[in-house]
Write an enzyme that holds these catalytic residues in place. Structure first.
Site, short mmCIF file in Angstrom:
data_model
loop_
_atom_site.label_atom_id
_atom_site.label_comp_id
_atom_site.label_asym_id
_atom_site.label_seq_id
_atom_site.Cartn_x
_atom_site.Cartn_y
_atom_site.Cartn_z
CB CYS A 67 -96.55 1.94 41.69
SG CYS A 67 -97.86 1.47 42.85
CB CYS B 194 -97.79 -1.90 48.63
SG CYS B 194 -98.11 -2.99 47.23
#
Length: 395
Positions: A198, A101
């Site tokens: 997440c 990410c």
């Protein structure tokens, strides 16, 4: 400077944006919409990037008096992070989605867009510091070791570091950041830190993978090749795992057994005693340098290696070397010609434990982040110790 503040909705990014404003910069806040399920709500301290987080970020921006936008990066996030996560597990590897990410979204897609729009830098709430070096900016650990996040920033390149801004790097503790948020009237002052992956907010990675991967039953073998159990899909396991093995035959010594390796082609899982998890050499590709190293990386050099975000770094010797044909395995990516090879200094540190292909290894010289690579293979013993004198670098 014109600063784009990446605001996750947490206390760290809110205070980072506030400090950028206070320093006199022209600041614009942005929240990244990464989820394709916009109705998803955060549960306690698990997960992030939800509607609740976007609202918290907007309230903080309003209090600071800065413009605020939400940018939809959900397609990029799915392709570069989620799909990569699934593909890595399918290949028998254990990826770190936070690294991907940072590499692909926060400091590639976001930073590229920010620079194209005329911003000088992207500010985040990461705990890390930047210093000027003879060959450009260098990434260093934060002053607060317990909160240091330089590991997950190890994927940043020299060009990216030139456009980064980390206002929290010199803050001694998270408690001080929360106290500052209270003084500034930020409602997120006591908001819990997010943890876990997440896009898997309940923390059940194996359950999540079972919904995204085809799973075929197969054999669990001991090191001698004897079948000691059955599994419901090799891609649901990771090196170092102990729980959930459901072995039919106990070990001769009665001690627990751990996953030593995963063979995706034959759909087999190999188990053995804990001491077989001890690793003295790791090697891998997909490497990058966090700024110019300033020396010849093909020659052995002294460093420290860290293989998890919260692991202790261990003394080591590293170099960039061609991949010998006889050492090429199915874990190597197609087309790779060179890899980083790291030998743990066993006179000064214990061997690494539970190293899995797909993990990220970050190299440090003192407090400086030198670079990172993705681990392709791990060996219990070094075939030979590097004898070439290793250059010692100043921290």
């Amino acid at each position: 400077m014109k600063i784009l503040a990446a605001m996750s909705g947490g206390v760290d990014s809110a205070v980072a944006a506030a400090r950028a404003v206070e320093a006199g910069h022209e600041v614009v806040g942005v929240h990244l919409a990464l989820s394709r399920m916009p109705g998803t709500l955060r549960t306690g301290s698990r997960g992030c990037c939800t509607i609740e987080d976007a609202m918290d970020a907007r309230r903080a921006a309003n209090l600071l008096g800065i413009p605020f936008y939400v940018w939809d990066f959900s397609e990029r996030f799915k392709a570069d992070v989620v799909d990569d996560f699934v593909a890595e597990y399918e290949a028998g590897r254990t990826p770190n989605p936070c690294m991907r990410c940072n590499e692909k979204i926060k400091f590639a897609a976001l930073l590229d867009k920010a620079v194209a729009l005329g911003f000088d830098a992207v500010a985040t709430g990461h705990y890390a510091t930047l210093r000027g070096g003879s060959a450009g900016r260098e990434l260093h650990r934060a002053s607060a070791w317990a909160k240091d996040q330089s590991y997950v920033l190890g994927v940043l390149t020299s060009d990216q570091l030139a456009h980064c801004y980390f206002p929290l790097g010199d803050t001694p503790s998270k408690d001080l950041v929360r106290a500052e948020a209270e003084r500034r009237g930020l409602q997120v002052a006591q908001k819990p830190d997010s943890h876990d992956i997440c896009f898997i907010p309940d923390g059940d990675t194996r359950g999540w993978l079972s919904d995204h991967l085809e799973r075929a039953p197969g054999d669990i073998l001991d090191e001698g090749g004897a079948v000691v159990g059955r599994h419901d899909g090799a891609n649901g396991y990771t090196v170092g795992q102990r729980r959930g093995l459901q072995l039919g035959r106990p070990a001769a010594d009665g001690k627990p057994r751990y996953v030593l390796s995963i063979r995706p082609v034959s759909n087999e899982v190999v188990v053995g005693p804990k001491e077989r998890l001890a690793i003295a050499r790791i090697a891998g590709g997909r490497y990058s340098w966090a700024g110019e190293p300033g020396f010849d990386v093909s020659a052995p050099f002294d460093c420290e290696v860290q293989i998890r975000a919260h692991a202790d770094p261990v003394p080591a010797t590293a170099r960039l070397a061609p991949i010998p044909d006889e050492e090429r395995t199915e874990q190597h990516r197609d087309g790779a010609t060179h890899e980083v090879v790291v030998d743990v200094d066993l006179e000064r540190a214990e061997p690494l434990l539970g190293v899995a292909p797909g993990q990220t290894a970050v190299l440090y010289v003192g407090t400086r982040v030198l670079g990172q690579f993705t681990i392709d293979r791990a060996l219990p013993e070094s075939p030979e110790r590097m004898t070439t004198a290793a250059p010692r670098l100043e921290a």
